[in-house]
Design a protein around this motif. Structure first.
Motif, PDB file in Angstrom:
ATOM      1  N   GLU A   1     -31.101 -99.787  79.225  1.00  0.00           N
ATOM      2  CA  GLU A   1     -32.262 -99.087  78.673  1.00  0.00           C
ATOM      3  C   GLU A   1     -33.370-100.093  78.405  1.00  0.00           C
ATOM      4  O   GLU A   1     -33.095-101.228  77.993  1.00  0.00           O
ATOM      5  CB  GLU A   1     -31.906 -98.362  77.367  1.00  0.00           C
ATOM      6  CG  GLU A   1     -30.885 -97.250  77.508  1.00  0.00           C
ATOM      7  CD  GLU A   1     -30.534 -96.605  76.168  1.00  0.00           C
ATOM      8  OE1 GLU A   1     -31.282 -96.838  75.199  1.00  0.00           O
ATOM      9  OE2 GLU A   1     -29.524 -95.902  76.101  1.00  0.00           O
ATOM     10  N   GLN A   2     -34.599 -99.679  78.662  1.00  0.00           N
ATOM     11  CA  GLN A   2     -35.763-100.507  78.347  1.00  0.00           C
ATOM     12  C   GLN A   2     -36.772 -99.655  77.602  1.00  0.00           C
ATOM     13  O   GLN A   2     -37.024 -98.509  77.974  1.00  0.00           O
ATOM     14  CB  GLN A   2     -36.402-101.065  79.613  1.00  0.00           C
ATOM     15  CG  GLN A   2     -37.690-101.844  79.364  1.00  0.00           C
ATOM     16  CD  GLN A   2     -38.339-102.341  80.640  1.00  0.00           C
ATOM     17  OE1 GLN A   2     -37.691-102.962  81.473  1.00  0.00           O
ATOM     18  NE2 GLN A   2     -39.638-102.070  80.809  1.00  0.00           N
ATOM     19  N   SER A   3     -37.352-100.212  76.550  1.00  0.00           N
ATOM     20  CA  SER A   3     -38.370 -99.488  75.779  1.00  0.00           C
ATOM     21  C   SER A   3     -39.528-100.434  75.445  1.00  0.00           C
ATOM     22  O   SER A   3     -39.300-101.488  74.844  1.00  0.00           O
ATOM     23  CB  SER A   3     -37.748 -98.937  74.490  1.00  0.00           C
ATOM     24  OG  SER A   3     -38.714 -98.257  73.727  1.00  0.00           O
ATOM     25  N   PRO A   4     -40.767-100.089  75.862  1.00  0.00           N
ATOM     26  CA  PRO A   4     -41.148 -98.926  76.655  1.00  0.00           C
ATOM     27  C   PRO A   4     -40.601 -99.031  78.078  1.00  0.00           C
ATOM     28  O   PRO A   4     -40.476-100.122  78.618  1.00  0.00           O
ATOM     29  CB  PRO A   4     -42.680 -98.965  76.659  1.00  0.00           C
ATOM     30  CG  PRO A   4     -43.079 -99.991  75.670  1.00  0.00           C
ATOM     31  CD  PRO A   4     -41.945-100.917  75.528  1.00  0.00           C
ATOM     32  N   GLU A   5     -40.357 -97.864  78.681  1.00  0.00           N
ATOM     33  CA  GLU A   5     -39.825 -97.840  80.034  1.00  0.00           C
ATOM     34  C   GLU A   5     -40.941 -97.858  81.078  1.00  0.00           C
ATOM     35  O   GLU A   5     -40.781 -98.436  82.156  1.00  0.00           O
ATOM     36  CB  GLU A   5     -38.959 -96.590  80.215  1.00  0.00           C
ATOM     37  CG  GLU A   5     -38.234 -96.522  81.544  1.00  0.00           C
ATOM     38  CD  GLU A   5     -37.314 -95.318  81.632  1.00  0.00           C
ATOM     39  OE1 GLU A   5     -36.194 -95.393  81.083  1.00  0.00           O
ATOM     40  OE2 GLU A   5     -37.714 -94.303  82.237  1.00  0.00           O
ATOM     41  N   MET A   6     -42.069 -97.239  80.759  1.00  0.00           N
ATOM     42  CA  MET A   6     -43.160 -97.168  81.724  1.00  0.00           C
ATOM     43  C   MET A   6     -43.954 -98.473  81.757  1.00  0.00           C
ATOM     44  O   MET A   6     -44.261 -99.058  80.707  1.00  0.00           O
ATOM     45  CB  MET A   6     -44.073 -95.984  81.410  1.00  0.00           C
ATOM     46  CG  MET A   6     -43.410 -94.644  81.702  1.00  0.00           C
ATOM     47  SD  MET A   6     -44.559 -93.251  81.665  1.00  0.00           S
ATOM     48  CE  MET A   6     -44.930 -93.163  79.915  1.00  0.00           C
ATOM     49  N   THR A   7     -44.281 -98.900  82.955  1.00  0.00           N
ATOM     50  CA  THR A   7     -44.950-100.183  83.169  1.00  0.00           C
ATOM     51  C   THR A   7     -46.231-100.320  82.348  1.00  0.00           C
ATOM     52  O   THR A   7     -46.438-101.331  81.673  1.00  0.00           O
ATOM     53  CB  THR A   7     -45.268-100.365  84.662  1.00  0.00           C
ATOM     54  OG1 THR A   7     -44.031-100.477  85.380  1.00  0.00           O
ATOM     55  CG2 THR A   7     -46.095-101.615  84.907  1.00  0.00           C
ATOM     56  N   MET A   8     -47.108 -99.311  82.410  1.00  0.00           N
ATOM     57  CA  MET A   8     -48.396 -99.424  81.718  1.00  0.00           C
ATOM     58  C   MET A   8     -48.211 -99.590  80.212  1.00  0.00           C
ATOM     59  O   MET A   8     -48.932-100.343  79.559  1.00  0.00           O
ATOM     60  CB  MET A   8     -49.271 -98.203  82.019  1.00  0.00           C
ATOM     61  CG  MET A   8     -49.663 -98.078  83.480  1.00  0.00           C
ATOM     62  SD  MET A   8     -50.497 -99.558  84.107  1.00  0.00           S
ATOM     63  CE  MET A   8     -50.954 -99.002  85.738  1.00  0.00           C
ATOM     64  N   ASP A   9     -47.222 -98.888  79.658  1.00  0.00           N
ATOM     65  CA  ASP A   9     -46.954 -99.005  78.223  1.00  0.00           C
ATOM     66  C   ASP A   9     -46.429-100.397  77.874  1.00  0.00           C
ATOM     67  O   ASP A   9     -46.806-100.987  76.861  1.00  0.00           O
ATOM     68  CB  ASP A   9     -45.950 -97.942  77.785  1.00  0.00           C
ATOM     69  CG  ASP A   9     -46.516 -96.536  77.852  1.00  0.00           C
ATOM     70  OD1 ASP A   9     -47.750 -96.405  77.889  1.00  0.00           O
ATOM     71  OD2 ASP A   9     -45.712 -95.576  77.876  1.00  0.00           O
ATOM     72  N   ALA A  10     -45.533-100.926  78.712  1.00  0.00           N
ATOM     73  CA  ALA A  10     -44.967-102.258  78.464  1.00  0.00           C
ATOM     74  C   ALA A  10     -46.048-103.330  78.549  1.00  0.00           C
ATOM     75  O   ALA A  10     -46.102-104.253  77.719  1.00  0.00           O
ATOM     76  CB  ALA A  10     -43.851-102.545  79.464  1.00  0.00           C
ATOM     77  N   LEU A  11     -46.937-103.210  79.543  1.00  0.00           N
ATOM     78  CA  LEU A  11     -48.012-104.193  79.693  1.00  0.00           C
ATOM     79  C   LEU A  11     -48.982-104.122  78.519  1.00  0.00           C
ATOM     80  O   LEU A  11     -49.450-105.153  78.023  1.00  0.00           O
ATOM     81  CB  LEU A  11     -48.750-103.948  81.007  1.00  0.00           C
ATOM     82  CG  LEU A  11     -47.964-104.228  82.294  1.00  0.00           C
ATOM     83  CD1 LEU A  11     -48.782-103.827  83.515  1.00  0.00           C
ATOM     84  CD2 LEU A  11     -47.562-105.701  82.389  1.00  0.00           C
ATOM     85  N   GLU A  12     -49.290-102.917  78.077  1.00  0.00           N
ATOM     86  CA  GLU A  12     -50.223-102.756  76.954  1.00  0.00           C
ATOM     87  C   GLU A  12     -49.640-103.311  75.660  1.00  0.00           C
ATOM     88  O   GLU A  12     -50.336-103.990  74.891  1.00  0.00           O
ATOM     89  CB  GLU A  12     -50.585-101.286  76.775  1.00  0.00           C
ATOM     90  CG  GLU A  12     -51.584-101.035  75.659  1.00  0.00           C
ATOM     91  CD  GLU A  12     -51.958 -99.569  75.518  1.00  0.00           C
ATOM     92  OE1 GLU A  12     -52.768 -99.260  74.625  1.00  0.00           O
ATOM     93  OE2 GLU A  12     -51.434 -98.731  76.289  1.00  0.00           O
ATOM     94  N   LYS A  13     -48.353-103.038  75.436  1.00  0.00           N
ATOM     95  CA  LYS A  13     -47.707-103.510  74.208  1.00  0.00           C
ATOM     96  C   LYS A  13     -47.451-105.009  74.237  1.00  0.00           C
ATOM     97  O   LYS A  13     -47.463-105.678  73.200  1.00  0.00           O
ATOM     98  CB  LYS A  13     -46.401-102.745  73.999  1.00  0.00           C
ATOM     99  CG  LYS A  13     -45.730-103.021  72.661  1.00  0.00           C
ATOM    100  CD  LYS A  13     -44.511-102.130  72.473  1.00  0.00           C
ATOM    101  CE  LYS A  13     -43.860-102.375  71.109  1.00  0.00           C
ATOM    102  NZ  LYS A  13     -42.667-101.512  70.908  1.00  0.00           N
TER     103      LYS A  13
END
Length: 286
Positions: A128-140
């Protein structure tokens, strides 16, 4: 998957209808100029991806997702049934299926800090990865990667002979968009001839009955179809039976989705609401 299936090719756009079972929030809207990539976010065809060949006006039902940087000739010439390779910028940042060490390197290369949870050892598998979506992970700027020992990731074979059931199973467990899927136990107890897992009763309304099985084998994975009240329930059969399927339904209420390929003894000790993780064995799938 690295490519797009061409579902339609008109004078105005090239389209893909692979996943019309998506929940798309309302986002950015723009004039649909040549090269624009949009995703329908409401109405009939939600989830429909379109790449435009000609300019069209703003539509509140279409989210602007990006632009074609190279390959406009492919968009213009691709025919229905073709596959077109897709390379995204930014590239996908998803570490699921990798080891904690591999996932850390992938995230670091994209400027995302890894926060390890669960089994944090280098060889643990990220499920599992959180955030899972690329754009969310890059933003965070950081992503939590939950790891488990490799022995806690099980292999399954999915039967594509019934496309609706195979699609439903992959969609519900997450294998439609990532390498590792998850099943949450709905009910089990010692001595029970099956284990059942939560499904999605809304998506299961379209699961038409298969031809009834003559014998359900130990290790078969099944789904309760639309003919029964508990449609969508997923199960694994632990004993052979001519009368009941993996979810405890009679043959007519059961759709076989595939097989559990590892030793069923490894599922011993599971309790209600526990989660197991699965990968699709492509070689076994043939």
């Amino acid at each position: 998957k690295g490519y797009m299936n061409v579902s339609e090719s008109t004078g105005s756009f090239m389209g893909c209808r692979d996943d019309m079972d998506a929940d798309i929030p309302d986002e950015k809207h723009e004039v649909r100029t040549a090269g624009s990539v949009t995703v329908r976010s409401s109405g009939v065809g939600e989830g429909h991806i379109m790449i435009y060949k000609e300019t069209r006006q703003v539509s509140q039902a279409h989210n602007h997702a990006g632009r074609v940087d190279r390959g406009t000739a492919l968009v213009a010439r691709a025919a229905v049934g073709d596959k077109v390779a897709i390379v995204t910028d930014p590239p996908r940042v998803l570490a699921v299926g990798m080891t904690q060490a591999e996932g850390g390197r992938l995230l670091s290369e994209s400027g995302v800090r890894q926060v390890r949870t669960g089994d944090t050892s280098d060889k643990a598998v990220i499920v599992e990865q959180s955030p899972e979506m690329t754009m969310d992970a890059l933003e965070k700027g950081e992503a939590e990667t939950f790891g488990v020992p490799p022995k806690r990731v099980f292999r399954v074979r999915i039967d594509d002979g019934d496309p609706l059931t195979a699609y439903y199973f992959r969609k519900v467990v997450g294998l439609d968009h990532k390498p590792v899927g998850a099943l949450k136990v709905q009910f089990t107890y010692p001595g029970m001839p099956m284990i059942t897992f939560h499904g999605d009763d809304v998506r299961a309304k379209n699961l038409h009955p298969q031809d009834p099985f003559e014998k359900c084998l130990k290790g078969d994975i099944g789904v309760t179809n639309q003919s029964r009240p508990h449609h969508g329930l997923i199960g694994i059969r632990l004993e052979d039976s001519k009368e009941y399927g993996p979810t405890g339904e009679e043959p007519y209420g059961t759709n076989i989705a595939g097989r559990f390929l590892d030793d069923l003894k490894r599922l011993k000790g599971l309790e209600d609401e526990d989660t197991i993780y699965i990968i699709e064995d492509k070689e076994e799938s043939g």
